[in-house]
Write a protein that holds these residues in place. Structure first.
Motif, PDB file in Angstrom:
ATOM      1  N   TYR A   1       0.898  -1.261   0.010  1.00 34.80           N
ATOM      2  CA  TYR A   1       0.073  -0.163  -0.014  1.00 34.80           C
ATOM      3  C   TYR A   1       0.850   1.322   0.131  1.00 34.80           C
ATOM      4  O   TYR A   1       0.069   2.251  -0.111  1.00 34.80           O
ATOM      5  N   ILE A   2       2.027   1.286   0.268  1.00 31.89           N
ATOM      6  CA  ILE A   2       3.203   2.345   0.086  1.00 31.89           C
ATOM      7  C   ILE A   2       3.798   2.147  -1.135  1.00 31.89           C
ATOM      8  O   ILE A   2       4.885   1.246  -1.270  1.00 31.89           O
ATOM      9  N   SER A   3       3.471   2.707  -2.157  1.00 34.66           N
ATOM     10  CA  SER A   3       4.238   2.600  -3.710  1.00 34.66           C
ATOM     11  C   SER A   3       5.461   3.404  -3.595  1.00 34.66           C
ATOM     12  O   SER A   3       5.194   4.578  -3.422  1.00 34.66           O
TER      13      SER A   3
ATOM     14  N   ARG B   1      -5.775   9.082 -12.314  1.00 37.15           N
ATOM     15  CA  ARG B   1      -7.046   9.169 -12.050  1.00 37.15           C
ATOM     16  C   ARG B   1      -7.367   7.910 -10.836  1.00 37.15           C
ATOM     17  O   ARG B   1      -7.473   6.751 -11.287  1.00 37.15           O
ATOM     18  N   TRP B   2      -6.668   7.854  -9.814  1.00 36.78           N
ATOM     19  CA  TRP B   2      -6.355   7.112  -8.721  1.00 36.78           C
ATOM     20  C   TRP B   2      -7.524   6.750  -7.875  1.00 36.78           C
ATOM     21  O   TRP B   2      -7.658   5.705  -7.216  1.00 36.78           O
ATOM     22  N   GLN B   3      -8.529   7.236  -8.026  1.00 38.48           N
ATOM     23  CA  GLN B   3      -9.880   7.191  -7.363  1.00 38.48           C
ATOM     24  C   GLN B   3     -10.962   6.559  -7.958  1.00 38.48           C
ATOM     25  O   GLN B   3     -12.031   6.154  -7.573  1.00 38.48           O
ATOM     26  N   LYS B   4     -10.578   6.318  -9.341  1.00 39.77           N
ATOM     27  CA  LYS B   4     -11.660   5.442 -10.311  1.00 39.77           C
ATOM     28  C   LYS B   4     -12.103   4.212  -9.814  1.00 39.77           C
ATOM     29  O   LYS B   4     -12.961   3.675 -10.152  1.00 39.77           O
ATOM     30  N   LYS B   5     -11.115   3.347  -9.429  1.00 38.57           N
ATOM     31  CA  LYS B   5     -11.204   2.024  -8.970  1.00 38.57           C
ATOM     32  C   LYS B   5     -10.836   1.879  -7.512  1.00 38.57           C
ATOM     33  O   LYS B   5     -10.032   2.542  -7.135  1.00 38.57           O
ATOM     34  N   ARG B   6     -11.303   1.048  -7.100  1.00 38.12           N
ATOM     35  CA  ARG B   6     -11.327   0.703  -5.526  1.00 38.12           C
ATOM     36  C   ARG B   6      -9.831   0.127  -5.336  1.00 38.12           C
ATOM     37  O   ARG B   6      -9.366  -0.762  -6.205  1.00 38.12           O
ATOM     38  N   MET B   7      -9.060   0.594  -4.543  1.00 38.19           N
ATOM     39  CA  MET B   7      -7.815   0.140  -4.126  1.00 38.19           C
ATOM     40  C   MET B   7      -6.913   0.570  -5.209  1.00 38.19           C
ATOM     41  O   MET B   7      -5.650   0.222  -4.980  1.00 38.19           O
ATOM     42  N   LEU B   8      -7.009   1.547  -6.125  1.00 35.45           N
ATOM     43  CA  LEU B   8      -6.255   1.702  -7.222  1.00 35.45           C
ATOM     44  C   LEU B   8      -5.088   2.877  -6.718  1.00 35.45           C
ATOM     45  O   LEU B   8      -3.905   2.688  -6.945  1.00 35.45           O
ATOM     46  N   LYS B   9      -5.656   3.596  -5.711  1.00 32.64           N
ATOM     47  CA  LYS B   9      -4.473   4.625  -5.057  1.00 32.64           C
ATOM     48  C   LYS B   9      -3.301   4.078  -4.501  1.00 32.64           C
ATOM     49  O   LYS B   9      -2.497   4.689  -4.082  1.00 32.64           O
ATOM     50  N   SER B  10      -3.393   2.804  -4.120  1.00 35.60           N
ATOM     51  CA  SER B  10      -2.144   2.253  -3.502  1.00 35.60           C
ATOM     52  C   SER B  10      -1.096   1.990  -4.285  1.00 35.60           C
ATOM     53  O   SER B  10       0.161   1.923  -3.774  1.00 35.60           O
ATOM     54  N   ARG B  11      -1.338   2.216  -5.701  1.00 36.37           N
ATOM     55  CA  ARG B  11      -0.114   2.091  -6.606  1.00 36.37           C
ATOM     56  C   ARG B  11       0.405   3.389  -7.071  1.00 36.37           C
ATOM     57  O   ARG B  11       1.367   3.705  -7.733  1.00 36.37           O
TER      58      ARG B  11
ATOM     59  N   ALA C   1     -13.763  -1.838  19.796  1.00 33.88           N
ATOM     60  CA  ALA C   1     -12.480  -1.796  19.060  1.00 33.88           C
ATOM     61  C   ALA C   1     -12.261  -2.642  18.040  1.00 33.88           C
ATOM     62  O   ALA C   1     -12.873  -3.621  17.916  1.00 33.88           O
ATOM     63  N   VAL C   2     -11.574  -1.973  16.870  1.00 33.98           N
ATOM     64  CA  VAL C   2     -11.569  -3.014  15.675  1.00 33.98           C
ATOM     65  C   VAL C   2     -10.167  -2.637  15.171  1.00 33.98           C
ATOM     66  O   VAL C   2      -9.650  -1.622  15.492  1.00 33.98           O
ATOM     67  N   ASP C   3      -9.793  -3.478  14.258  1.00 34.53           N
ATOM     68  CA  ASP C   3      -8.423  -3.426  13.662  1.00 34.53           C
ATOM     69  C   ASP C   3      -8.632  -2.418  12.252  1.00 34.53           C
ATOM     70  O   ASP C   3      -9.586  -2.499  11.901  1.00 34.53           O
ATOM     71  N   VAL C   4      -7.662  -1.635  12.013  1.00 31.67           N
ATOM     72  CA  VAL C   4      -7.523  -0.713  11.112  1.00 31.67           C
ATOM     73  C   VAL C   4      -6.984  -1.425   9.634  1.00 31.67           C
ATOM     74  O   VAL C   4      -5.860  -2.100   9.797  1.00 31.67           O
ATOM     75  N   SER C   5      -7.620  -1.472   8.450  1.00 32.74           N
ATOM     76  CA  SER C   5      -7.090  -1.950   7.421  1.00 32.74           C
ATOM     77  C   SER C   5      -5.657  -1.283   7.121  1.00 32.74           C
ATOM     78  O   SER C   5      -5.576   0.007   7.485  1.00 32.74           O
ATOM     79  N   PRO C   6      -4.813  -1.773   6.150  1.00 35.63           N
ATOM     80  CA  PRO C   6      -3.669  -1.037   5.828  1.00 35.63           C
ATOM     81  C   PRO C   6      -3.685   0.278   5.120  1.00 35.63           C
ATOM     82  O   PRO C   6      -3.198   1.021   5.502  1.00 35.63           O
ATOM     83  N   ILE C   7      -4.514   0.101   4.289  1.00 37.82           N
ATOM     84  CA  ILE C   7      -4.835   1.225   3.096  1.00 37.82           C
ATOM     85  C   ILE C   7      -5.437   2.388   4.013  1.00 37.82           C
ATOM     86  O   ILE C   7      -4.897   3.572   3.860  1.00 37.82           O
ATOM     87  N   ARG C   8      -6.139   2.310   5.187  1.00 45.32           N
ATOM     88  CA  ARG C   8      -6.622   3.380   5.934  1.00 45.32           C
ATOM     89  C   ARG C   8      -5.526   3.812   6.582  1.00 45.32           C
ATOM     90  O   ARG C   8      -5.537   4.839   7.019  1.00 45.32           O
ATOM     91  N   ARG C   9      -4.498   2.785   7.214  1.00 41.77           N
ATOM     92  CA  ARG C   9      -3.476   3.441   8.155  1.00 41.77           C
ATOM     93  C   ARG C   9      -2.518   4.370   7.002  1.00 41.77           C
ATOM     94  O   ARG C   9      -2.084   5.197   7.771  1.00 41.77           O
ATOM     95  N   VAL C  10      -2.453   4.190   6.104  1.00 36.00           N
ATOM     96  CA  VAL C  10      -1.435   4.766   5.038  1.00 36.00           C
ATOM     97  C   VAL C  10      -2.428   6.302   4.927  1.00 36.00           C
ATOM     98  O   VAL C  10      -1.865   7.272   4.906  1.00 36.00           O
TER      99      VAL C  10
END
Length: 190
Positions: A27-29, A41-51, A124-133
Motif C-alpha cells: 500500500y506504500i508505492s 485518476r487514482w480514485q476511479k477504481k477501488r484500491m487503485l490509489k495504493s499504486r 475496538a476494531v483493527d484498521v485496514s492497511p490502506i486506511r493506516r496509510v
C-alpha cells in the motif's frame, strides 16, 4: 544502453527505499517518478490509489483547505522544499524518511460505534492497511498546516519537522500523538 531509473526531482533515488512494515508493503508505492504529478485518476477504481507513488499522495494531501485547494503545482513545490529540508536535517534519503513516517504514523487499532436496541457503545476494531496509510498522510499534513498557521516557520519547514518526528516515532509529531490517542481509546473499548 540501459534505461536509467528516474530520480525524484533528479536528486533522490528510489532504489534503496524499503518499507519496514510488512503489512503496508503493498500500500506504500515507491514507484520511481521524476515529478510527483502523474495526472492519474487514482480514485476511479477501488484500491487503485495504493499504486500512486507515496510522494504524490503526500502532495495530494497538502492540496486542500481553502487557498491551497486544487493547486497541485504549488503542492509539488512545497513537497520538493520539504524533501530538501529533510535531506539537510537527517542526511538520509528523504524518500526513505517519508516512507518510515507514513508506516509509523497511522493507528493500528480504532474504535467504532455499535448500536443495538437503542444502546450505542464503542467497539475496538483493527484498521485496514490502506486506511493506516491514508490516516498517516492526512494527520501529517494536518499537523504541518496547524503548526505553520500564524507562525514564522514556513509550511515546508513545519512539514519536514512533522515527517522527521513521525519517522523517529517521537511524541512531538501531531500524527504520532493522534495515533497514540486513538489506540488508547480503542484499548479502553476492547
Amino acid at each position: 544502453m540501459a534505461a536509467k531509473t528516474p530520480k525524484l526531482f533528479n536528486k533522490w533515488s528510489f532504489e534503496d527505499v524499503k518499507v519496514s512494515d510488512l503489512s503496508l508493503e503493498k500500500y506504500i508505492s515507491t514507484t520511481p517518478v521524476t515529478v510527483p504529478h502523474s495526472g492519474g485518476r487514482w480514485q476511479k477504481k477501488r484500491m487503485l490509489k495504493s499504486r500512486c507513488p507515496v510522494v504524490e499522495r503526500l502532495a495530494n494531501g497538502l492540496m486542500f483547505k481553502g487557498r491551497g485547494n486544487g493547486r497541485k503545482l504549488q503542492a509539488v513545490r512545497l513537497v520538493k522544499h520539504t524533501l530538501e529540508i529533510i535531506n539537510l536535517m537527517t542526511e538520509q534519503n528523504p524518500i526513505q524518511v517519508v516512507v518510515d513516517a507514513v508506516s509509523k504514523g497511522g493507528p493500528r487499532e480504532d474504535s467504532t460505534r455499535v448500536g443495538s436496541g437503542g444502546v450505542v457503545r464503542r467497539q475496538a476494531v483493527d484498521v485496514s492497511p490502506i486506511r493506516r496509510v491514508n490516516e498517516a498522510i492526512y494527520m501529517m499534513c494536518q499537523g504541518a498546516r496547524n503548526s505553520a498557521f500564524r507562525n514564522l516557520k514556513t509550511l515546508p519547514e513545519c512539514l519536514a519537522d512533522e515527517i522527521t518526528n513521525a519517522a523517529k516515532g517521537s511524541a512531538n509529531s501531531f500524527a504520532i500523538k493522534k495515533k497514540d490517542e486513538v489506540e488508547r481509546v480503542a484499548k479502553a473499548n476492547r
